[in-house]
Design a protein around this motif. Structure first.
Motif, PDB file in Angstrom:
ATOM      1  N   ALA A   1     -14.679  -0.452  -7.493  1.00 16.92           N
ATOM      2  CA  ALA A   1     -14.898  -1.574  -6.581  1.00 16.92           C
ATOM      3  C   ALA A   1     -13.990  -2.731  -6.967  1.00 16.92           C
TER       4      ALA A   1
ATOM      5  N   GLY B   1     -11.669  -6.224  -4.811  1.00 17.47           N
ATOM      6  CA  GLY B   1     -10.933  -6.778  -3.682  1.00 17.47           C
ATOM      7  C   GLY B   1     -11.739  -6.997  -2.424  1.00 17.47           C
ATOM      8  N   TYR B   2     -11.200  -7.873  -1.568  1.00 14.21           N
ATOM      9  CA  TYR B   2     -11.862  -8.141  -0.295  1.00 14.21           C
ATOM     10  C   TYR B   2     -10.854  -8.380   0.829  1.00 14.21           C
ATOM     11  N   LYS B   3      -9.548  -8.397   0.480  1.00 18.61           N
ATOM     12  CA  LYS B   3      -8.548  -8.599   1.523  1.00 18.61           C
ATOM     13  C   LYS B   3      -7.239  -7.945   1.063  1.00 18.61           C
ATOM     14  N   ASP B   4      -6.475  -7.432   2.037  1.00 18.52           N
ATOM     15  CA  ASP B   4      -5.290  -6.640   1.691  1.00 18.52           C
ATOM     16  C   ASP B   4      -4.227  -7.439   0.929  1.00 18.52           C
TER      17      ASP B   4
ATOM     18  N   PRO C   1      -7.518  -9.629  -6.433  1.00 16.49           N
ATOM     19  CA  PRO C   1      -8.842 -10.099  -6.846  1.00 16.49           C
ATOM     20  C   PRO C   1      -8.868 -10.435  -8.335  1.00 16.49           C
TER      21      PRO C   1
END
Ligand SMILES: [Zn+2]
Length: 440
Positions: free
Chosen positions: A299, A301-304, A308
């Motif tokens: 798990a 990151g949250y955006k390309d 993170p």
């Protein structure tokens, strides 16, 4: 076996009992809101016991998470009791993948099909069939037998066996030994000889999470402190690592017996060559000669285009008896100083010796029903409710006797598609269990 007219034969009844249990969907999703089936199954068992005059209690650890306990008094109350335990929950099944509906309890081609057919409603039903037969024919066991039908084994037993041990241990008073799942099944060596693998050891559970930290930043720029990169490197090192071979007493006893039977030369320095010749059970035994660590989740990151600041991975580790601390040190070395290790689950491995009156009674019961039986101890690579019960000082064995056809890939059926149990194997199990429990 002698048939008692006008009374149901336990080897007939076991098929109905097992089918009924298979039809109760006791899927354990790990979410308490969806575990209603465990309550229904426990009530079913309570009713089948009450019909023959056995009282039981049901304790819920959370709404629907039902655990049933009953005590059958033995003729010698001075002896320690034998705990006979089976879990009622099952792992999920996707009906689209199956040849039959996983909760239909279908009888086809000499097998009872359904999720839980070998893990472990088969044994749940065998025990019920034997106890009901005894009550009808006024048989009393030599020592107290405590029956425990548990919830939540498939998600770590917090709502099942651990709950009983922590909150209702009085119900288990006086239990000195126990039998439960994943042992007592046959492995055909040839037409006339079968190994029966009795579980005397199981590996420890060491589930952990790796945490990597870095500097968050923009994905378009030069960046030398990336948490995802650091985590990926650590995960790859762990996942590819082969821990050294350690042959414990249990595994040594197993390998010596097998080598003797198969006529294989056993090289103590290289047990893997012998294990490779075991066919379908090689993947069970192969995991019991070393610690293992398999990455299972990632798990981050949250955006390309955003680097993170954190990344995590879950590693499913299983340790040999006495090796949990060593495994922790080995892992720290592998992941390096910048990765933090958090333990999610840590339950010790178990190991007992393959000797004594109870083992003799198991072996004698198997040989009486199958003259080609060769009982052997083995170590389970997974964990069972025995982990919880052993905390009370109970000596635990896996002994759910089952004679299997030579060509059945038994280990693949655990949590597998088209899980099924041979009806004649189930009936064999009842006869062995009946003999064993009369002499336990
Ligand atoms: Zn199980």
């Amino acid at each position: 076996m002698t048939s008692d007219f006008a009374r149901p034969d336990p080897t007939d009844e076991v098929v109905d009992l097992c089918r009924d249990l298979l039809r109760i969907d006791t899927t354990n999703t790990g979410d308490n809101d969806t575990s209603a089936g465990e309550r229904l199954a426990a009530e079913y068992v309570a009713e089948k016991l009450a019909e023959v005059g056995v009282e039981s209690v049901i304790h819920e650890s959370a709404p629907g998470r039902a655990n049933l306990v009953a005590r059958i008094p033995g003729t010698d109350p001075g002896r320690g009791a034998l705990l006979v335990h089976g879990h009622l929950d099952v792992v999920p099944a996707d009906a689209d993948e199956w040849s039959v509906h996983p909760f239909s309890g279908e009888l086809r081609d000499g097998y009872l099909w359904g999720r839980g057919a070998i893990d472990m409603k088969d044994f749940d039903a065998m025990v019920l069939a034997v106890v009901r037969h005894w009550q009808r024919t006024e048989v009393r066991p030599p020592r107290d037998i405590v029956l425990a039908y548990t919830a939540d084994e498939e998600a770590g037993s917090d709502y099942g066996a651990h709950f009983l041990v922590e909150r209702h241990r009085g119900l288990l008073d006086g239990c000195t030994e126990a039998i439960g799942e994943v042992g007592g099944f046959s492995y055909s060596v040839n037409d006339s000889q079968r190994l029966y693998l009795i579980e005397t050891a199981e590996k420890g559970i060491d589930w952990l999470r790796l945490h990597a930290k870095g500097r968050p930043g923009h994905g378009s720029m030069i960046h030398d402190d990336n948490a995802v990169t650091a985590l990926a490197e650590a995960v790859a090192r762990v996942g590819r690592h082969r821990f050294p071979v350690v042959v414990t007493d249990t595994v040594r006893a197993f390998l010596e017996e097998v080598s003797d039977l198969l006529g294989i030369e056993l090289d103590p320095e290289d047990p893997e060559t012998a294990i490779a010749k075991l066919g379908p059970i090689a993947n069970i035994i192969g995991a019991t000669i070393r610690n293992t660590a398999n990455p299972t989740r990632l798990a981050a990151g949250y955006k390309d285009n955003v680097i993170p600041g954190r990344a995590t991975a879950t590693i499913d580790c299983r340790s040999l008896p006495g090796q949990s601390e060593l495994l922790e040190r080995q892992l720290r070395e592998l992941v390096g100083p910048d990765i933090v290790i958090e333990y999610l689950q840590r339950q010790p491995a178990l190991e007992t010796t393959f000797d004594g009156d109870l083992v003799d009674a198991m072996s004698a019961a198997l040989r009486a029903e199958d003259p080609g039986a060769r009982p052997v101890p083995y170590m389970l690579s997974g964990g069972t409710d025995a982990k919880a019960f052993s905390q009370l000082g109970i000596r635990c064995f896996g002994f759910a006797p089952l004679r299997l056809p030579a060509d059945l890939n038994f280990s693949a059926l655990f949590h597998g598609i088209d899980e099924r149990v041979p009806v004649d194997g189930l009936q064999f199990g009842v006869r062995v269990l009946d003999r064993f429990l009369r002499t336990c």
